[in-house]
Design a protein around this motif. Structure first.
Motif, mmCIF file in Angstrom:
data_model
loop_
_atom_site.group_PDB
_atom_site.id
_atom_site.type_symbol
_atom_site.label_atom_id
_atom_site.label_comp_id
_atom_site.label_asym_id
_atom_site.label_seq_id
_atom_site.Cartn_x
_atom_site.Cartn_y
_atom_site.Cartn_z
ATOM 1 N N ARG A 9 6.279 6.069 41.979
ATOM 2 C CA ARG A 9 5.060 5.453 41.433
ATOM 3 C C ARG A 9 4.308 4.657 42.500
ATOM 4 N NH1 ARG A 9 6.360 3.510 35.180
ATOM 5 N NH2 ARG A 9 6.754 5.614 34.382
ATOM 6 N N THR A 58 -0.020 11.964 38.745
ATOM 7 C CA THR A 58 0.129 11.739 37.302
ATOM 8 C C THR A 58 1.328 12.515 36.770
ATOM 9 O OG1 THR A 58 -2.267 11.485 37.121
ATOM 10 C CG2 THR A 58 -1.057 11.864 35.087
ATOM 11 N N THR A 59 1.506 13.739 37.240
ATOM 12 C CA THR A 59 2.649 14.552 36.810
ATOM 13 C C THR A 59 3.962 13.853 37.108
ATOM 14 O OG1 THR A 59 1.419 16.608 37.167
ATOM 15 C CG2 THR A 59 3.820 16.769 37.120
ATOM 16 N N TRP A 61 4.543 10.700 37.579
ATOM 17 C CA TRP A 61 4.618 9.315 37.115
ATOM 18 C C TRP A 61 5.742 9.109 36.107
ATOM 19 C CZ3 TRP A 61 2.136 5.304 39.198
ATOM 20 C CH2 TRP A 61 2.112 4.096 38.508
ATOM 21 N N TRP A 223 5.956 13.870 30.134
ATOM 22 C CA TRP A 223 4.751 13.763 29.300
ATOM 23 C C TRP A 223 4.839 14.660 28.057
ATOM 24 C CZ3 TRP A 223 1.147 10.176 30.435
ATOM 25 C CH2 TRP A 223 1.101 9.673 31.734
ATOM 26 N N GLY A 466 -1.941 12.746 28.217
ATOM 27 C CA GLY A 466 -1.028 13.219 29.250
ATOM 28 C C GLY A 466 -0.838 14.718 29.214
#
Length: 652
Positions: A9, A58-59, A61, A223, A466
């Motif tokens: 992160r 984002t993937t 995270w 997600w 997401g």
């Protein structure tokens, strides 16, 4: 939260922030507008890459590493082995391994090729054998999705293990996956990696995809967006059947609304033609209003069967009134004909009719009964209560030449969950020649882009934010071919012609670019954690013609209805006899131009006519591009295990 996830992160944030800092400077201060034709495409390509970085960050995270299910395996299972034209021996090797899976189950060979020898081999082993019935001859087949959908209605297991014809399953595959369905509510899918036994570490065809079947799928899993990859997956029958029923209802509602709009237009046109006849105009207008009301009622969710039945009643009543009106008109016509002056011309021996009266008779408006009958036929076509008239339910999605991603996205949009289990539980065969690999990658890309154009996740109801980004990220990656063209062209143009896309290769450039570049590389290394990903990086650039072709052909398919062919990936060990140079001429052309540009740049440095910093930057850029594209040369020369076996057999 683990220390590794915290580190991921931190670097995800740094990668995005340094990227935004660099691209802001690029857009605001560094564009060379005198060479806008390359400067603007280059900064757009860099912006594309920054968005790609954001989607990858984002993937990762919420990357989820599962150790295995907590609950014991339960439920009845059907194992489906899909085949079309693969060798019988290959299919039977998979089928025998599937039969020996430790958990109780039924095994079925789904032979879409309808081969007698395949049927005989399966039945000799005591396996189920399913092929399409005769009533599929006049329906869209939908390739593998249609094959699976057909089998769903001939079996009854609570769960389905789907295997491609070459994927040999581990005996414990169901013990290691079924428990997830009990661990969490509404789990519809458990996907495991695809792993290939016929490729070595060199593998210039890049078949293993360890980054995807690992960190990327684990990231999507965090997600709740790990998706179906076509094989080595267990699916819940209930979820698929619900998906098929909901899809059928939605399609029926859409077709009903389209049909009723067509009926409205037809009746409006007929009403306009009969304005001079008040009764007819009133009747047609009243019926059009009934159709409009029916369309709004359907949109509000009323049962289609009830709406169409009531509308049919209104149409029948209107038809009876129009028939009576027709009879009255016919009586008027007969009276007019009877009253029309008729006499014989003695000189010519012919009957003479009053021409004025005849013209008036022939120009009278005809009855609108035919239009009403046409509307009735349209409504009858919508009726769902007639035996044999309903369209087949399609549980697995059929909007794409590949069924896997589209099906997973539909399941997620309906609230179902998925899980990615990172353990190799089936081993298969990868393509062994470049031509087959390129066709496989093209089909994957085309299928993904079809979904993007037909059912864009960013606008799809039911998906979380997401999930939208996870699906969009996969689709976005296939647009890389257009950016690759720019990345390959810019250094060639600079080294050969001296055209700069930036105002200067200054300290500001390096102060912004180097942190962005280095942090991205570190981020990638942390995510991959020892996984060999260089081959994947090479192909992300080297397959640019495939990605561009996939985008353009999918657009032509969706917008202009140009058909796409479905090519089954050949995995029978046969390789092409000649080099497929026609398949890779764009890459070979790019390599030649890059080499010429490299030589030109070096010569200019030696002659002292080059801008030292700019030339050095672009020489390094060209060297990286050549290193990436070199995989194409390796792939052209590559001979897989099957080819080596053939050579050894020939030598002996």
């Amino acid at each position: 939260m683990t220390r590794r996830l915290i580190l991921i992160r931190v670097f995800a944030v740094l990668a995005v922030l340094t990227g935004v800092n660099y691209l802001t400077w690029r857009w605001m201060e560094s564009l060379n507008w005198d060479a806008w034709w390359i400067a603007v495409p280059l900064v757009i390509a860099e912006t594309y890459s920054l968005i790609d970085t954001f989607l990858f960050a984002t993937t990762m995270w919420r990357a989820k590493e599962r150790s295995g299910p907590e609950s014991p395996p339960t439920g009845t299972v059907d194992v489906f082995i899909t085949t079309y034209n693969e060798p019988v021996a290959m299919v039977m090797a998979t089928a025998r391994a599937a039969k020996n899976i430790a958990y109780p189950h039924e095994t079925f060979v789904l032979d879409d090729g309808d081969r007698p020898e395949m049927a005989a081999a399966a039945r000799a082993e005591g396996l189920g054998y399913i092929t399409r019935s005769a009533d599929w001859t006049d329906k869209p087949r939908h390739a593998k999705a249609g094959n699976l959908n057909n089998a769903l209605f001939e079996t009854d297991g609570e769960f389905l293990l789907i295997l491609d014809a070459d994927q040999i399953p581990d005996p414990l595959i169901l013990h290691r996956t079924l428990g997830y369905f009990a661990d969490e509510e509404r789990v519809a899918l458990v996907q495991t990696p695809q792993w290939f036994i016929n490729v070595d570490e060199a593998d210039p065809l890049g078949s293993q995809a360890p980054l995807f079947y690992g960190p990327i799928q684990q990231g999507k899993d965090g997600w709740n967006a790990a998706f179906f990859c076509g094989s080595n997956a267990v699916l819940r029958r209930e979820a698929l059947m619900q998906l098929g029923i909901v899809g059928y209802v939605r399609e029926l509602e859409d077709s009903t609304r389209r049909t009723l709009r067509a009926a409205e237009r037809l009746l409006a046109r007929e009403a306009g033609r009969h304005r001079a006849m008040p009764e007819l105009h009133k009747e047609l207008t009243r019926l059009r209003e009934e159709v409009t009301g029916a369309r709004f009622v359907v949109s509000a969710g009323e049962p289609i069967a009830d709406v169409t039945h009531q509308l049919r009643t209104q149409i029948d009543a209107a038809s009876r009134r129009l028939v009576k009106n027709d009879m009255d008109l016919m009586a008027e016509d007969l009276a007019a004909i009877h009253a029309m002056p008729v006499q014989r011309d003695a000189e010519r021996d012919v009957v003479v009719v009053d021409e004025v009266g005849l013209d008036a008779l022939t120009t009278r408006e005809l009855s609108p009964l035919a239009a009403v009958k046409s509307v009735g036929a349209l409504v009858d076509a919508l009726r769902v209560d007639r035996p044999g008239e309903a369209q087949p339910i399609q549980p697995l999605a059929t909007i794409s030449v590949t069924e896997d991603m589209a099906t997973a996205m539909q399941l997620h949009s309906m609230g179902w969950r998925s899980a990615y289990h990172h353990e190799i539980l089936a081993r298969g065969l990868a393509p062994e020649d470049l031509q087959t690999m390129l066709k496989q990658r093209l089909r994957w890309a085309q299928g993904t882009m079809q979904v993007f154009l037909r059912d864009n996740p960013m606008a799809k109801r039911g998906l979380s934010a997401g999930q939208r980004l996870m699906y969009f990220g996969t689709m976005w990656s296939y647009l890389a071919g257009f950016a690759a063209i720019v990345y390959l062209s810019a250094p060639i143009i600079y080294l050969m012609f001296g055209v700069m896309p930036v105002t200067a290769w200054s300290g500001d450039f390096f102060a912004r670019f180097l942190p962005y570049f280095l942090i991205n590389q570190l981020f990638f290394l942390i995510v991959s954690r020892g996984i060999r990903t260089w081959r994947g990086q090479q192909y992300s650039l080297a397959l640019f013609p495939v990605w561009i072709r996939a985008c353009t052909s999918s657009f032509a398919n969706v917008v202009f209805k140009k058909p796409l062919s479905f090519v089954v990936t050949r995995k029978d060990g046969r390789v092409g006899g000649s080099l497929p140079l026609r398949e890779v001429w764009p890459q070979l052309t790019a390599i030649a131009l890059l080499i010429i540009a490299l030589i030109t740049g070096v010569v200019r440095v030696l002659m002292g006519t080059a801008d030292g910093t700019g030339t050095l930057v672009n020489i390094v850029w060209v060297a990286y591009s050549l290193a990436a594209l070199s995989v194409v040369i390796q792939a052209l020369r590559y001979k897989g295990p099957a080819a080596h076996a053939e050579e050894a057999e020939g030598a002996s």
